[in-house]
Design a protein around this motif. Structure first.
Motif, short mmCIF file in Angstrom:
data_model
loop_
_atom_site.label_atom_id
_atom_site.label_comp_id
_atom_site.label_asym_id
_atom_site.label_seq_id
_atom_site.Cartn_x
_atom_site.Cartn_y
_atom_site.Cartn_z
N UNK A 165 0.83 -1.21 0.00
CA UNK A 165 0.00 0.00 0.00
C UNK A 165 0.86 1.25 0.00
N UNK A 166 1.89 1.28 0.83
CA UNK A 166 2.74 2.46 0.89
C UNK A 166 3.60 2.60 -0.37
N UNK A 167 3.91 1.49 -1.02
CA UNK A 167 4.64 1.57 -2.29
C UNK A 167 3.79 2.24 -3.35
N UNK A 168 2.48 1.91 -3.38
CA UNK A 168 1.57 2.59 -4.31
C UNK A 168 1.53 4.09 -4.02
N UNK A 169 1.50 4.47 -2.73
CA UNK A 169 1.48 5.88 -2.37
C UNK A 169 2.77 6.57 -2.84
N UNK A 170 3.91 5.88 -2.67
CA UNK A 170 5.18 6.44 -3.10
C UNK A 170 5.21 6.65 -4.60
N UNK A 171 4.71 5.66 -5.35
CA UNK A 171 4.67 5.79 -6.81
C UNK A 171 3.78 6.96 -7.23
N UNK A 172 2.62 7.11 -6.57
CA UNK A 172 1.72 8.22 -6.90
C UNK A 172 2.39 9.56 -6.60
N UNK A 174 5.63 10.24 -6.60
CA UNK A 174 6.66 10.50 -7.61
C UNK A 174 6.03 10.96 -8.92
N UNK A 175 4.92 10.31 -9.32
CA UNK A 175 4.23 10.72 -10.54
C UNK A 175 3.76 12.17 -10.44
N UNK A 176 3.22 12.55 -9.26
CA UNK A 176 2.75 13.92 -9.07
C UNK A 176 3.91 14.91 -9.12
N UNK A 177 5.03 14.54 -8.52
CA UNK A 177 6.19 15.43 -8.53
C UNK A 177 6.71 15.63 -9.95
N UNK A 178 6.78 14.54 -10.74
CA UNK A 178 7.26 14.65 -12.12
C UNK A 178 6.31 15.49 -12.96
N UNK A 179 5.00 15.33 -12.72
CA UNK A 179 4.03 16.14 -13.48
C UNK A 179 4.21 17.62 -13.16
N UNK A 180 4.45 17.94 -11.89
CA UNK A 180 4.67 19.33 -11.51
C UNK A 180 5.93 19.89 -12.14
N UNK A 181 7.02 19.13 -12.11
CA UNK A 181 8.28 19.58 -12.69
C UNK A 181 8.15 19.78 -14.20
#
Length: 249
Positions: A165-172, A174-181
């Motif tokens: 569950x926490x791995x899914x949260x971490x992946x989400x 990272x995806x949000x951070x990359x989208x912002x960048x």
């Protein structure tokens, strides 16, 4: 079921030990050369240890050709294509090979920033690991460390166990951070835009310091005017102000 046989062995360290999959472990190969044996009769035995003190010794103090005396349990495979492995519990250095000449270090090769980044990421992931839901056990291991790990880098290697569950949260995250960048405009450096500099220059050129000083003094209590005038003079130079003569300043 794999058979485990107690075994003590003396041999030469074949190649430098490497960190294992978990923190505090190490793997290496030992060349076993019993007395009076020929080169063809030598055996190369894969060794591993899960004892942190032995792993540290192998990774930081031992080098190829050191003569070692090890003891532990020899694990025999239960299939014909399996591999034997000696799980080591003790290591004694019987003879140290002459130190191998190390290439001079490049003074510009400073890894302090890299090491701080690894430590910061490890601390963040460790915090994530302790947020496991009630009853859920970690089932994913994240290993981080420098590229091209050698003995001196072992302290900067980390293994963090997290839940699915926490791995899914971490992946989400990272995806949000990359989208912002990716949504930010390209960075052309830290210098100010020439148009901005020109606008600021025009703005300050248009300031009337005498009028500005008068407005400040008009808003100042009479008993504080002398001190404020001196402060303005220190900032802008000697600015004549109507109503205040040099003796008052």
């Amino acid at each position: 079921m794999m058979e485990r046989i107690p075994l003590a062995l003396t041999g030469y360290l074949d190649t430098a030990a490497v960190p294992g999959d978990a923190v505090g472990t190490a793997s290496w190969r030992l060349i076993s050369s019993p007395a009076d044996c020929t080169a063809e009769e030598e055996a190369v035995i894969p060794c591993t240890t899960s004892r942190p003190n032995l792993a540290h010794l192998l990774l930081t103090e031992c080098q190829p050709s050191d003569l070692l005396r090890v003891s532990g349990s020899l694990t025999l495979p239960d299939t014909a294509d399996g591999r034997i492995r000696l799980d080591v519990d003790t290591v004694d250095v019987m003879w140290e090979a002459p130190l191998q000449e190390q290439p001079p270090e490049d003074p510009a090769d400073d890894h302090s920033d890299r090491d701080r980044a690894i430590q910061a990421l490890a601390e963040a992931l460790t915090g994530l690991a302790y947020e496991a839901a009630a009853g859920e056990q970690p089932d994913i291991r994240i290993n981080i460390g420098p590229v091209g790990v050698h003995g001196l880098d072992v302290a900067h290697c980390h293994s963090i166990d997290v839940t699915t569950a926490n791995t899914h949260k971490l992946a989400d995250a990272v995806d949000a951070m990359l989208a912002t960048l990716n949504s930010l405009p390209p960075q052309a450096g830290t210098s100010l835009d020439p148009l901005t500099i020109a606008e600021l220059t025009d703005y300050f050129d248009e300031l009337d310091l005498t009028e500005l000083t008068r407005e400040v003094l008009d808003a100042t209590r009479p008993e504080d005017r002398v001190a404020v005038t001196r402060a303005l003079d220190d900032l802008f130079g000697d600015i004549p102000v109507t109503g205040i003569d040099d003796s008052d300043q």
